[in-house]
Design an enzyme around this catalytic site. Structure first.
Site, PDB file in Angstrom:
ATOM      1  CB  SER A  27      -0.930   0.015   1.218  1.00 35.58           C
ATOM      2  OG  SER A  27      -1.885  -1.011   1.137  1.00 35.58           O
ATOM      3  CG  HIS A  52      -2.514   2.102   8.042  1.00 31.99           C
ATOM      4  ND1 HIS A  52      -2.650   1.536   6.797  1.00 31.99           N
ATOM      5  CD2 HIS A  52      -2.205   1.089   8.883  1.00 31.99           C
ATOM      6  CE1 HIS A  52      -2.443   0.231   6.888  1.00 31.99           C
ATOM      7  NE2 HIS A  52      -2.166  -0.068   8.146  1.00 31.99           N
TER       8      HIS A  52
END
Length: 542
Positions: free
Chosen positions: A77, A143
């Site tokens: 990611s 995140h």
């Protein structure tokens, strides 16, 4: 360097044909979502309600995006989102920062750029076009995906460094998870900058009237949509709607990034019902974005995934000999009675007794489980209770997810990411946008065009993330790095003036009582000992 400039020019020349600049852009990321996951959700919706034949994003599919890391075909990611935000390929763990060369690189990585920050399209839109910027997501705010919009670091797990940068990068609206990760110091700074901060306060969140606000829920990530207490936590759709409402007050327009964060988490656990319910939640947020864009007529909505995950399939080895005879009932009925995700069940069972396991599984999933399955779940549960680390929690949730896997025809090939191209859906008022298979850097170029940045991202990077030694080359300047209580400070002085900057912070101290603010935080890279700063600070010596 000439090759890089030529490639950049070609990208912008090719993508400039796709329509005009837009006042607002809503960029939406379905983390870890493959087309098979979308198809499964579509069939599941239809099974429960035959009038639901489409997802909200279905009419806007226009192509696919090739994503990967700089040194591996299967992306993480962090590097995949970095491509969307900066146009640069990177490695696992890197956020808005160029990686060093690697023997497995798929293309040339300039060693001179190693560990150098790269400006993002959201930072550039704020600085160059005076747009408001906002984030809505369901993971914790430092995140990988939300962090990649406004932070620059080489280790995605170092939340404190990342959080400081996000707080000091002038994001107008931040809605999501991670209330425990916003330090007291950062809360104080936001208050001093006239931000409203809501921590685990749904009522206060719903009463917000103006931008300059952070609303965070949960210690880390928000609960999954299927497990969400609606009296405590907002949905992704509600956060998206609220963010649009507040950002739309800005006369120059806005860029909003929305992430369906936990689709990826459910995929890692091979939790089919978790994936379905998180995709449903994300699709409801897409509907909010499309509804606003259609009414506004000057808003672009781009919906994309960042990578595949789990190798999910409709059909698995249990049906090898009769796959073409499986009815919709056969495929969907094992999922249809689930009222909690595997993660939700795991959390619910933690304080209960072993005897509760089959009772709760029957009640929440409608499934009878065997004694060996009960023993496996109990063993994993006790391990997690004794040592509640991430690995033990994953093993515990996996044992619960296995119950459904063994009773359904939904297949998985891995608990990790997968390397297929990902879907692309775009709503544009004029209908002009990329089509077919494009690369992630090409999508970044399109976002730059649509936001009015055009080909200036590299130029802005040189302006706002400049090596301090390039900015102060004269011998009359003394540059010093000071470490104090684990914090890094940059002191620059000459005979007339002195300033001090704190790492990952946009404050500039001049003298004892004067405080100024730069457009971007100063970045100290511990790997190289180098500082990257805004050229604005040179004015303090004029």
């Amino acid at each position: 360097m000439k090759k890089l400039v030529l490639i950049t020019v070609c990208l912008f020349s090719m993508l400039s044909m796709y329509g005009r600049e837009y006042k607002n852009i809503i960029f939406m990321v379905a983390d870890g979502t493959s087309t098979a996951g979308l198809t499964l959700t579509r069939w599941y919706n239809y099974y429960l309600d035959s009038t639901r034949t489409q997802l909200a994003l279905d009419p806007y599919f226009c192509g696919m995006v090739k994503t990967h890391s700089s040194n591996a075909p299967i992306g993480d990611s962090a590097p995949t989102m970095m491509q969307y935000m900066t146009g640069f390929l990177s490695q696992t763990g890197f956020l808005g920062m160029c990686p060093p060369p690697d023997p497995n690189d798929l293309l040339y990585i300039d060693p001179r750029s190693a560990y150098r920050p790269r400006m993002t399209v959201m930072e550039a839109a704020r600085i160059f076009k005076n747009k408001a910027i906002g984030l809505a997501f369901t993971c914790e705010f430092p995140h990988a995906t939300p962090a990649n919009t406004t932070a620059h670091w080489h280790k995605r797990s170092e939340y404190a460094v990342i959080a400081d940068q996000m707080v000091h990068n002038q994001i107008d609206v931040v809605f999501g998870g991670g209330a425990s990760l916003l330090s007291t110091e950062n809360q104080k700074f936001l208050a001093e900058q006239n931000y409203t901060v809501c921590l685990n306060d749904l009522t206060k969140f719903r009463q917000l009237q103006t931008p300059s606000c952070w609303a965070l829920f949960g210690e880390t990530a928000l609960p999954n949509e299927l497990d969400r207490d609606t009296l405590k936590y907002p949905s992704l759709a509600e956060m998206t709607r609220k963010a649009i409402e507040l950002l739309n007050q800005h006369k120059e327009g806005f860029i909003l990034m929305v992430e369906g964060s936990k689709i990826d988490w459910a995929a890692h656990r091979n939790d089919a019902i978790g994936m379905i319910s998180e995709i449903q939640s994300f699709d409801a947020a897409v509907q909010e974005a499309i509804r606003f864009a259609q009414a506004d007529s000057n808003t672009l909505v781009v919906v994309v995934s960042d990578h595949g995950n789990s190798g999910i399939s409709i059909g698995n080895s249990l049906g090898d000999n009769f796959y073409d005879k499986l009815s919709l009932y056969d495929l969907m009925e094992p999922l249809a009675h689930a009222r909690m995700t595997a993660e939700g069940l795991a959390n619910y069972l933690i304080p209960l007794s072993k005897d509760s396991i089959p009772v709760i599984l029957k009640r929440e999933w409608g499934m009878e489980i065997s004694i060996p399955e009960i023993n496996l779940i109990e063993y994993a549960r006790q391990n997690y209770r004794k040592n509640p680390n991430g690995r033990n929690k994953d093993s515990y949730i996996d044992q619960i997810a296995n119950v459904m896997k063994q009773r359904s025809y939904i297949g998985f090939t891995t608990h990790g990411h997968t390397g297929e191209a990902v879907f692309l859906a775009i709503y544009s008022p004029d209908g002009q946008h990329p089509q077919g298979l494009i690369t992630a850097p090409e999508l970044n170029a399109y976002l730059c065009e649509a936001s009015g940045i055009h080909d200036k991202l590299n130029q802005l990077n040189e302006e706002y993330y400049c090596p301090v030694t390039d900015l102060f080359q004269e011998k009359s300047y003394k540059i010093e790095t000071i470490e104090k209580a684990g914090k890094f400070y940059l002191v620059i002085r000459n005979k007339q003036h002195q300033i001090r900057l704190k790492a990952y912070n946009n404050q500039v101290e001049q003298g004892k009582n004067k405080m100024y603010y730069t457009q971007t935080p100063a970045i100290y890279v511990d790997k190289t000992g180098k500082w990257y700063v805004s050229r604005e600070i040179k004015h303090f010596f004029e």
